[in-house]
Design a protein around this motif. Structure first.
Motif, PDB file in Angstrom:
ATOM      1  N   ARG A 220      -5.927   7.574   8.396  1.00 16.06           N
ATOM      2  CA  ARG A 220      -4.755   7.903   7.587  1.00 16.06           C
ATOM      3  C   ARG A 220      -4.901   9.269   6.933  1.00 16.06           C
ATOM      4  NH1 ARG A 220      -5.197   2.337   6.166  1.00 16.06           N
ATOM      5  NH2 ARG A 220      -6.107   2.833   4.155  1.00 16.06           N
ATOM      6  N   GLU A 221      -6.158   9.743   6.810  1.00 15.81           N
ATOM      7  CA  GLU A 221      -6.409  11.086   6.267  1.00 15.81           C
ATOM      8  C   GLU A 221      -6.218  12.139   7.351  1.00 15.81           C
ATOM      9  OE1 GLU A 221      -7.283  11.896   3.043  1.00 15.81           O
ATOM     10  OE2 GLU A 221      -6.954   9.792   2.510  1.00 15.81           O
TER      11      GLU A 221
ATOM     12  N   SER B 105     -14.239   0.951   2.687  1.00 16.71           N
ATOM     13  CA  SER B 105     -12.915   1.559   2.833  1.00 16.71           C
ATOM     14  C   SER B 105     -12.264   1.834   1.484  1.00 16.71           C
ATOM     15  CB  SER B 105     -12.005   0.644   3.665  1.00 16.71           C
ATOM     16  OG  SER B 105     -11.696  -0.544   2.965  1.00 16.71           O
ATOM     17  N   ILE B 106     -12.666   1.076   0.453  1.00 16.84           N
ATOM     18  CA  ILE B 106     -12.082   1.254  -0.874  1.00 16.84           C
ATOM     19  C   ILE B 106     -12.792   2.347  -1.667  1.00 16.84           C
ATOM     20  CG2 ILE B 106     -11.676   0.136  -3.113  1.00 16.84           C
ATOM     21  CD1 ILE B 106     -11.265  -2.480  -1.601  1.00 16.84           C
TER      22      ILE B 106
ATOM     23  N   ARG C  74      -9.142   3.693   7.506  1.00 15.63           N
ATOM     24  CA  ARG C  74      -8.830   4.429   6.271  1.00 15.63           C
ATOM     25  C   ARG C  74      -8.875   5.930   6.515  1.00 15.63           C
ATOM     26  NH1 ARG C  74      -7.793   7.242   2.706  1.00 15.63           N
ATOM     27  NH2 ARG C  74      -8.287   7.122   0.488  1.00 15.63           N
TER      28      ARG C  74
ATOM     29  N   SER D 280     -18.950   1.424   7.137  1.00 17.56           N
ATOM     30  CA  SER D 280     -17.710   0.669   6.907  1.00 17.56           C
ATOM     31  C   SER D 280     -16.943   0.360   8.185  1.00 17.56           C
ATOM     32  CB  SER D 280     -16.805   1.456   5.949  1.00 17.56           C
ATOM     33  OG  SER D 280     -17.508   1.792   4.779  1.00 17.56           O
TER      34      SER D 280
ATOM     35  N   LEU E  19     -12.668  -0.958   9.291  1.00 23.44           N
ATOM     36  CA  LEU E  19     -11.801  -0.776   8.132  1.00 23.44           C
ATOM     37  C   LEU E  19     -11.935   0.629   7.553  1.00 23.44           C
ATOM     38  CD1 LEU E  19     -12.232  -4.228   6.343  1.00 23.44           C
ATOM     39  CD2 LEU E  19     -10.206  -3.366   7.510  1.00 23.44           C
ATOM     40  N   GLY E  20     -13.168   1.120   7.502  1.00 17.17           N
ATOM     41  CA  GLY E  20     -13.372   2.477   7.009  1.00 17.17           C
ATOM     42  C   GLY E  20     -12.774   3.516   7.943  1.00 17.17           C
TER      43      GLY E  20
ATOM     44  N   SER F 134      -1.025   3.335  -3.410  1.00 16.15           N
ATOM     45  CA  SER F 134      -1.979   3.775  -2.386  1.00 16.15           C
ATOM     46  C   SER F 134      -3.346   3.121  -2.521  1.00 16.15           C
ATOM     47  CB  SER F 134      -2.133   5.302  -2.446  1.00 16.15           C
ATOM     48  OG  SER F 134      -2.597   5.717  -3.717  1.00 16.15           O
ATOM     49  N   TRP F 135      -3.703   2.680  -3.735  1.00 16.47           N
ATOM     50  CA  TRP F 135      -5.016   2.067  -3.936  1.00 16.47           C
ATOM     51  C   TRP F 135      -5.080   0.638  -3.411  1.00 16.47           C
ATOM     52  CZ3 TRP F 135      -4.231  -2.326  -6.663  1.00 16.47           C
ATOM     53  CH2 TRP F 135      -3.116  -2.370  -7.512  1.00 16.47           C
TER      54      TRP F 135
ATOM     55  N   GLN G 241      -5.269  -2.504  -1.019  1.00 21.19           N
ATOM     56  CA  GLN G 241      -5.928  -2.713   0.266  1.00 21.19           C
ATOM     57  C   GLN G 241      -5.209  -3.835   1.030  1.00 21.19           C
ATOM     58  OE1 GLN G 241      -7.437  -2.665   3.393  1.00 21.19           O
ATOM     59  NE2 GLN G 241      -8.649  -1.234   2.200  1.00 21.19           N
TER      60      GLN G 241
ATOM     61  N   GLN H   6       0.825  -1.213   0.000  1.00 22.91           N
ATOM     62  CA  GLN H   6       0.000   0.000   0.000  1.00 22.91           C
ATOM     63  C   GLN H   6       0.858   1.260   0.000  1.00 22.91           C
ATOM     64  OE1 GLN H   6      -2.260   1.181   3.529  1.00 22.91           O
ATOM     65  NE2 GLN H   6      -4.100   1.263   2.255  1.00 22.91           N
TER      66      GLN H   6
END
Length: 232
Positions: A200-201, A164-165, A197, A190, A193-194, A34-35, A37, A30
């Motif tokens: 990380r933002e 999350s994706i 995600r 989500s 996992l969401g 970055s895409w 999972q 990852q």
């Protein structure tokens, strides 16, 4: 399979070890793309290893269950970022609670309706109802109402993985950029996992999502048992 290898493969360290190694590879992948999972990569690597070495799943599961024991504590640990930003979130509790309530109920009913229209067995329908809650909650709820806990966990993980994706890119495409709607939507649909995600933002986004995930889990646990007599 020789007795020595059989003993090695059934040792808890083996299952836990390949899980940790596979996830580390997923994280490294990852960082480069970055895409990618990590959960998907980990799953594929474990499945590939078991098939390549012809290791029974039951042997892997002995060590894999060690990892599962950390699932609940890891979920609880998501409360830490919420604690850091509690003062900022406090003034938005009412809209967050309303959104989580509506989202959880819609998630339960929509899953049940789709499964019912697909004429799935009743125990499968009951396992899919709590999919919007994080896996530890969905498993217990499914067990309580007569569904298969393992299937409930799978549905929960797949729901979180999909969200999350595509969740964040979808919200951005719909021009939903504000922190409260974004965090609430991802946390409600989500869960863990969401939330990971979003962390990380930004920690603030992750804290909103963690709160939404917790509220959705509570609402799901309270509302789903009312549907335990869902027709099959």
């Amino acid at each position: 399979m020789s007795p020595a290898l059989d003993h090695f493969y059934t040792h808890p360290i083996f299952g836990a070890g390949i899980t940790v190694i596979a996830f580390a590879i997923g994280l490294q992948t990852q960082r480069r793309w970055s895409w990618a999972q990590p959960v998907v990569i980990t799953t594929l690597l474990i499945i590939g290893t078991l098939l390549l070495l012809r290791i029974p799943y039951a042997s892997y599961k002995i060590g894999g269950d060690l990892i599962s024991t950390f699932l609940a504590p890891a979920t609880v640990a998501l409360a830490v970022p919420f604690y850091h930003h509690a003062k900022r979130i406090r003034h938005q509790l009412r809209p967050i609670l309303i959104a989580c309530t509506l989202g959880a109920i819609f998630g339960i009913l929509s899953a049940g309706l789709v499964a019912h229209l697909a004429q799935l067995p009743r125990e499968v329908i009951l396992a899919l109802l709590p999919k919007s809650a994080t896996a530890p909650i969905s498993m217990e709820v499914a067990r309580h109402i007569g569904g298969k806990p393992e299937l409930a966990a799978l549905a929960s993980v797949l729901s979180g993985l999909l969200g999350s994706i595509i969740g964040l890119p979808l919200l951005r495409r719909l021009h939903i950029n504000a922190d409260i709607p974004t965090g609430t939507a991802i946390g409600t649909s989500s869960h863990g996992l969401g939330t990971a995600r979003l962390l990380r933002e930004s920690e603030y986004l992750g804290s909103i999502s963690a709160l939404a995930m917790a509220l959705t889990g509570i609402i799901t646990a309270l509302f789903t048992p009312l549907l335990k007599h869902w027709p099959g």
